[in-house]
Scaffold this active site. Structure first.
Site, PDB file in Angstrom:
ATOM      1  N   GLY A  80       0.254  -3.805   4.852  1.00 22.93           N
ATOM      2  CA  GLY A  80      -0.969  -5.063   5.439  1.00 22.93           C
ATOM      3  C   GLY A  80      -0.838  -4.491   7.780  1.00 22.93           C
ATOM      4  N   GLU A 140      -8.313  -6.435  -3.176  1.00 27.33           N
ATOM      5  CA  GLU A 140      -8.662  -6.712  -2.154  1.00 27.33           C
ATOM      6  C   GLU A 140      -9.589  -7.383  -1.181  1.00 27.33           C
ATOM      7  OE1 GLU A 140      -7.304  -4.282   0.158  1.00 27.33           O
ATOM      8  OE2 GLU A 140      -7.258  -2.531  -1.654  1.00 27.33           O
ATOM      9  N   SER A 190      -7.134  -2.635   7.358  1.00 22.81           N
ATOM     10  CA  SER A 190      -5.909  -2.267   8.221  1.00 22.81           C
ATOM     11  C   SER A 190      -5.300  -0.234   8.317  1.00 22.81           C
ATOM     12  CB  SER A 190      -4.930  -2.970   9.224  1.00 22.81           C
ATOM     13  OG  SER A 190      -5.402  -4.657   9.084  1.00 22.81           O
ATOM     14  N   THR A 233       1.004  -1.004   0.337  1.00 25.14           N
ATOM     15  CA  THR A 233       0.276   0.013   0.371  1.00 25.14           C
ATOM     16  C   THR A 233       0.913   1.485  -0.330  1.00 25.14           C
ATOM     17  OG1 THR A 233      -1.627  -1.288   0.879  1.00 25.14           O
ATOM     18  CG2 THR A 233      -1.349   0.878   1.974  1.00 25.14           C
TER      19      THR A 233
HETATM   20  N1  GLU Z   1      -5.337  -4.113   1.758  1.00 24.79           N
HETATM   21  C1  GLU Z   1      -4.366  -3.600   3.456  1.00 24.79           C
HETATM   22  C2  GLU Z   1      -5.260  -3.300   4.202  1.00 24.79           C
HETATM   23  O1  GLU Z   1      -6.280  -2.875   3.660  1.00 24.79           O
HETATM   24  C3  GLU Z   1      -3.358  -3.525   3.421  1.00 24.79           C
HETATM   25  C4  GLU Z   1      -2.721  -3.969   1.943  1.00 24.79           C
HETATM   26  C5  GLU Z   1      -1.046  -3.446   2.809  1.00 24.79           C
HETATM   27  O2  GLU Z   1      -1.082  -1.954   3.294  1.00 24.79           O
HETATM   28  O3  GLU Z   1       0.319  -3.375   2.790  1.00 24.79           O
HETATM   29  O4  GLU Z   1      -5.695  -3.993   5.434  1.00 24.79           O
END
Ligand code: GLU
Length: 615
Positions: free
Chosen positions: A508, A459, A487, A420
């Site tokens: 994550g 996602e 997260s 992200t």
């Molecule tokens: N998909 C993850 C979330 O929404 C984020 C992934 C990441 O930041 O590495 O928590």
């Protein structure tokens, strides 16, 4: 602290790239040697102090795009969208219009903090069996679920940009897209991080001609220092600039997205099963960004605002801070402070796993999770002399906190995977943006929309594939139109109603602990923001082992934590934070990573010159 003037990294890369390119022979259509044609990578500094506005991102080009908006009288929102659009070009494996995110905004005129939920949604046709192999009744292996149409949620990023600009921007979207269009058309210099992220996905991209065309020029990851273009994305952004977001949500791009998901364009020779998904043009046409109430906790007199469900970021950071208010944290006893940080994280993660999901589908007891009474009850579980066995059980956020809670069923282990990006901006009026966006895994689903220049997210693998909470209901199973739990923790901290700090990170589930640890470093352990961001990280996700960066392993601090019963498991980098601290007198300190992910890029509109030691 010591100010470090870094060299012009771009110049170094250009030299290396010229060599790499000459060895490679003739350039692919989308790559140039970086010997001088087109734009050069801007200089990159991880810390900047000054006045008038600031931008901090993981990437020099994105920061430059945001600064350009500030220079032209744009707001923090204008700068954030321009930077995010540029990241769609230079960080396409972490961000882009194929994904979603959460946008937190502080409005200086009203003192209000608002949040936009641009999270992807499951298709209307999704059920709780989304990731169950109907042939076996078992959950699909993660990679098989990820690299498929099943994992692709309806993207929310583009609508988030439009919504943010409608509310808080001074410029139209087509203006904010301009720097990114130039970058996609003219090319950008490939750095080590970009190349490594392609390498990590090369076998997947190779199976999708549209992805290979973008990221495997001449059939291989692009050399560091060469210049990579993405004319298809330039054209897509151009279409959006011309026709507005409708072209994406109900026009020709919507049709292409739905076709790609429903019939993934996999190479005939690919040796992989790529399951189709159900995402339809109706799902795209029906997508809505939602304004949510921010989460708010008071932490030792500061107001900490975060993102509410479907993100678990605000509630989990907030609960952990509330728990830690019961403890005397001090830089004099760092091991004790970090012990309590890890224990509070585990407790808050147990509650997150049990109670947090899409609030439009499940009943999330958010007010109780954020209440001081609940946190005080959870703090009864803290033992200053001993780490609890993990996973710890969730508590009971039921409003009845007269006594310490009784043990429930065990929580479930949580994975730190994913990628992200986070960016933070501020403007001359004092508005602030803290924005985290993602396509989930580094590289998302791995599936690019043919001729459109962007990757689709995965996602929906943020849902639990099967129930995780024993006899209790799992709040994060897939369902029609549902948003998977996140997260992501874009955070804004006010002091007496005035901005004090804004920050966030990828990573994550470790996003939550990185935001928490960085706050504690800054607020409790005597570090300034650059030190707080740079400090080695640990992450306890209610798993038996605590993830720890290499700098922690084998240190005296690690020995003290291990003596308390913590099990440290070495992991690579945790997160890549960016933030801004408001130093008073209008001074801003923009901060990015000095090292992680190759170092980020912070800038201010009117720098204090020369940077002068202590802010
Ligand atoms: N998909 C993850 C979330 O929404 C984020 C992934 C990441 O930041 O590495 O928590």
């Amino acid at each position: 602290m010591t100010w470090k003037r870094t060299s012009r990294v771009g110049a170094v890369l250009v030299a290396a790239g010229a060599l790499g390119a000459s060895l490679l022979g003739p350039a692919h259509g989308n790559i140039d040697d970086a010997s001088g044609r087109g734009p050069k990578e801007p200089a990159k500094e991880p810390v900047a102090v000054g006045y008038g506005g600031a931008v901090s991102t993981v990437d020099a080009e994105a920061t430059a795009a945001g600064m350009r908006m500030l220079r032209r009288g744009g707001t923090a929102a204008d700068a954030a969208i321009a930077a995010a659009a540029a990241l769609g070009v230079t960080e396409p494996f972490s961000a882009g219009i194929g994904g979603g995110g959460f946008f937190v905004h502080y409005d200086a005129a009203t003192g209000e903090v608002s949040t936009l939920d641009g999270r992807e949604t499951a298709p209307a046709a999704a059920t709780d069996q989304l990731f169950i192999d109907q042939a076996t009744g078992e959950p699909l292996p993660f990679q098989e679920a990820r690299v498929s149409g099943l994992s692709v949620g309806t993207p929310g990023t583009l609508q988030t940009w439009q919504e943010a600009l409608d509310r808080w921007g001074r410029y139209p979207l087509r203006f904010a897209l301009r720097p990114a269009i130039r970058l996609a058309r003219g090319g950008f210099v490939v750095d080590e991080t970009f190349r490594a992220q392609v390498e990590g996905n090369a076998d997947i991209f190779a199976d999708f001609p549209a992805s290979a065309e973008l990221f495997l020029p001449d059939g291989a990851p692009p050399e560091v220092g060469t210049k990579l273009k993405n004319p298809a994305l330039a054209e897509t952004y151009g279409l959006i600039a011309k026709h507005g977001t409708e072209v994406f949500y109900s026009g020709e791009i919507a049709a292409d997205i739905a076709a790609t998901v429903q019939s993934p364009p996999v190479d005939d020779d690919a040796d992989r099963t790529v399951r189709p998904g159900a995402l339809s043009v109706d799902d795209l046409a029906g997508y809505r960004v939602i304004e949510r109430e921010p989460t708010l906790v008071d932490y030792r007199g500061l107001q900490v605002f975060g993102m509410g469900p479907p993100s678990s970021g605000g509630s989990t950071v907030g609960e952990a801070l509330n728990i830690l208010e019961n403890v005397d944290l001090s830089a004099d006893d760092e091991a004790s402070a970090l012990h309590h940080y890890l224990e509070a994280s585990a407790l808050a993660f147990a509650d997150r796993n049990r109670y947090v999901g899409d609030p439009d589908v499940v009943d999330v007891p958010l007010a109780e999770l954020l209440s001081q009474g609940f946190a005080d009850e959870r703090a009864c579980e803290l033992d200053p002399e001993r780490a609890a066995a993990k996973p710890v059980a969730p508590g009971s956020p039921d409003g009845d906190y007269a006594a310490c809670g009784e043990a429930g069923t065990a929580g479930t282990a949580t994975s730190p995977d994913g990628s992200t990006t986070h960016l933070t901006t501020a403007d001359r009026w004092g508005n602030v943006v803290s924005y985290t966006l993602t396509i989930e895994q580094t590289g998302g689903s791995g599936i690019a929309v043919p001729d459109r220049g962007f990757l689709l997210n995965n996602e929906l693998t943020d849902f639990n594939f099967a129930p995780t909470q024993g006899d209790a209901p799992d709040p994060n199973l897939p369902g029609p139109g549902k948003r998977p739990r996140s997260s992501m923790s874009p955070t804004v901290v006010l002091d007496d109603g005035e901005p004090f700090l804004a920050l966030g990170t990828p990573g994550g589930a470790t996003i939550i602990t990185t935001v928490l640890q960085t706050l504690l470093n800054r607020l409790e352990l005597g570090m300034d923001l650059p030190e707080a961001v740079a400090a080695p990280r640990m992450s306890q996700l209610n798993n038996p082992a605590t993830f720890a960066e290499p700098a922690v392993i084998g240190s005296p601090l690690a020995a003290e934590l291990e003596a308390l019963g913590h099990v440290l498991s070495e992991t690579g980098e945790i997160g890549a934070a960016t933030g801004i601290e408001f130093l008073g007198d209008g001074r801003l300190q923009a901060v990015a990573e000095p090292e992680r992910r190759g170092g980020g890029s912070a800038d201010v509109l009117f720098p204090l010159n020369p940077p002068s030691g202590e802010p």
